[in-house]
Write a protein that holds these residues in place. Structure first.
Motif, mmCIF file in Angstrom:
data_model
loop_
_atom_site.group_PDB
_atom_site.id
_atom_site.type_symbol
_atom_site.label_atom_id
_atom_site.label_comp_id
_atom_site.label_asym_id
_atom_site.label_seq_id
_atom_site.Cartn_x
_atom_site.Cartn_y
_atom_site.Cartn_z
ATOM 1 N N SER A 133 0.842 -1.190 0.000
ATOM 2 C CA SER A 133 0.000 0.000 0.000
ATOM 3 C C SER A 133 0.885 1.251 0.000
ATOM 4 O O SER A 133 2.079 1.181 0.309
ATOM 5 N N MET A 172 -7.848 -2.967 -4.349
ATOM 6 C CA MET A 172 -8.959 -3.158 -5.272
ATOM 7 C C MET A 172 -8.395 -3.662 -6.598
ATOM 8 O O MET A 172 -7.449 -3.078 -7.130
ATOM 9 N N GLU A 188 -7.755 6.606 -16.178
ATOM 10 C CA GLU A 188 -7.998 7.825 -15.400
ATOM 11 C C GLU A 188 -7.124 8.987 -15.832
ATOM 12 O O GLU A 188 -7.170 10.062 -15.245
ATOM 13 N N ARG A 222 -5.139 -1.338 -7.337
ATOM 14 C CA ARG A 222 -5.030 -0.012 -6.728
ATOM 15 C C ARG A 222 -5.376 -0.115 -5.245
ATOM 16 O O ARG A 222 -5.999 -1.083 -4.807
ATOM 17 N N TRP A 223 -4.995 0.906 -4.502
ATOM 18 C CA TRP A 223 -5.273 0.935 -3.065
ATOM 19 C C TRP A 223 -6.222 2.079 -2.735
ATOM 20 O O TRP A 223 -6.028 3.208 -3.206
ATOM 21 N N GLU A 224 -7.230 1.774 -1.951
ATOM 22 C CA GLU A 224 -8.087 2.791 -1.333
ATOM 23 C C GLU A 224 -7.779 2.751 0.153
ATOM 24 O O GLU A 224 -8.295 1.901 0.886
ATOM 25 N N GLY A 225 -6.878 3.629 0.572
ATOM 26 C CA GLY A 225 -6.353 3.540 1.926
ATOM 27 C C GLY A 225 -5.519 2.283 2.071
ATOM 28 O O GLY A 225 -4.553 2.078 1.339
#
Length: 450
Positions: free
Chosen positions: A326, A398, A444, A391-394
């Motif tokens: 992360s 994901m 993105e 990807r990292w959300e916090g």
């Protein structure tokens, strides 16, 4: 302040303060080499320039495009600081973005009299083959010797592609690809020992590690291209080992019938350490204080250059795959070593394992790279053109689909080109060994220039 001037599809970096420094051409092109603004009847071009830690376009650097033509002056302050560029074109059939890796205008091997810096513009969320003209390699960017399972190490705008396996078996070749001119340079000196399928790691600005049947550090020379120097590592190290870099120290982890870990900087070896168990084809990633090693044997473990390894139980059996951290470096995800099953590790170095998100498109033969912004690209595979992104959300990973490759590739070499754009070359599919290269862009848009 110096300035660089852009005319039509050509940007020119040149001193405008009366000095005699030569100019550097920058072309905005599509992957085939055509003018990237050609289809823009009425639109605009915006460019960001960063040198060192300073953004030079805080006031905005943009211009109108009319019938494919534009004119723009960009600020430039140094010929020796690392320069980063991004471009964005709107008004055409689709918006396009492009970026170049960091380079020094007065840097080594920048043959600006012959080759322009190329800013390859592409639509977000796409992969496209590179067919633009090259001076060498049959007129386009490609491997002279098609192959898979190459070591990859990046220094600024240069990609070292060493070893691998071709139609005739193991390769000893060391290619040198310049990503700002999108050109394969003359090959580097091949090691005197065999390589074959190999792993690669960037050690520093001056050194790159290649681990195959023998182990080498390619060191930057004051005059001339990098040259190989042999490094002694433990018996059994090679393609079956994992590589990690922690606090500027490299770890060559496990391998064939071995529980050893070799530690060294570019010039200084350290005493080897021992894993809790022999591990062949483990996955590994560095944290702030050590390295998480997963699979290739029972469970996982946390290792450091000093101290005993810490075994981590409750981990599914796995071989190969990847470990990615992360942004905080406190949480890790192991993916790709045990099919659709993934594992999250929290609280390292006192790691606790728990089930991670299911990887619904698990496949063998894929390659992966983690971008500077922390996104893991999982690219291709056996008879597969799929791309997946982690990807990292916090502290939560994901997994989602990315853009499909232009063709299936197993064992391709993968590296970050610039700003989240990924470079892919070589590999193998049903047609045989591959030589071609392509770029893939995130949906993105580009990562910020930092």
């Amino acid at each position: 302040m110096r300035a660089l001037r852009a005319l039509s599809s050509l940007l020119l970096l040149a001193a405008c303060d009366g000095s005699s420094n030569p100019g550097v051409r920058i072309e905005l092109v599509d992957p085939s080499g055509d003018n990237a603004a050609l289809d823009v009847i009425e639109g605009s071009l915006a460019v960001q320039v960063r040198q060192g830690d300073t953004s030079l376009c805080t006031e905005g650097c943009s211009t109108v495009i009319s019938g494919g033509d534009f004119e723009l002056t960009l600020p430039i302050e140094s010929f020796v600081d690392l320069t980063r560029l991004q471009g964005h074109i709107i008004g055409g059939p689709v918006e396009t973005w492009g970026a170049v890796p960091p380079f020094a205008i007065a840097g080594e091997f920048l043959e600006t009299a012959e080759l322009p810096v190329r800013l390859v513009m592409m639509a977000p969320g796409t992969c496209e083959p590179l067919t633009l003209f090259n001076v060498s390699t049959a007129g386009r960017p490609r491997l002279v010797e098609p192959r898979r399972d190459m070591a990859v190490a990046i220094r600024r705008n240069f990609a070292l592609l060493a070893g691998g396996r071709g139609d005739a078996g193991g390769s000893n070749r060391a290619d040198f690809f310049d990503q700002i001119v999108v050109e394969m340079r003359p090959p580097l000196d091949s090691p005197s020992g065999p390589l074959g399928p190999s792993r690669g790691l960037t050690l520093s600005e001056d050194a790159s590690l290649v681990v195959g049947e023998t182990t080498w550090v390619y060191e930057r020379q004051v005059q001339g291209p990098p040259a190989p120097a042999q490094v002694t590592v433990h018996e059994g190290a090679g393609f079956a080992s994992a590589l990690a870099l922690v606090n500027n120290t490299a770890a060559v982890i496990g391998g064939t019938d071995t529980d050893q870990v070799s530690w060294f900087t570019a010039r200084t070896p350290f005493p080897a350490t021992t894993l809790t168990t022999p591990r062949a084809f483990p996955a590994a990633a560095a944290g702030a204080e050590g390295v998480l090693v997963v699979g290739g044997g029972p469970g996982a473990e946390w290792i450091t250059i000093t101290g005993a390894p810490v075994f981590i139980d409750g981990v599914p059996d796995s071989v190969g795959g990847w470990v990615t951290a992360s942004p905080s470096g406190q949480t890790f995800l192991a993916i790709g070593g045990s099919g659709a099953v993934t594992t999250i590790f929290r609280g390292c170095p006192a790691c606790v394992a728990e089930p991670g998100p299911e990887w619904t498109r698990a496949r063998d033969g894929a390659s992966a790279v983690r971008t500077e912004a922390g996104v893991l690209w999982i690219v291709g595979g056996d008879d597969s053109a799929l791309v997946d992104l982690v990807r990292w959300e916090g502290e939560m990973p994901m997994v989602s689909p990315g853009p499909d490759l232009s063709q299936p590739r197993a064992g391709a070499a993968v590296a970050e080109h610039a700003s989240g754009v990924v470079f892919v070359v070589g590999g193998e599919n049903a047609e045989g060994m591959l030589a071609e290269a392509e770029l893939c862009t995130p949906a993105e848009g580009l990562d910020p220039l930092n």
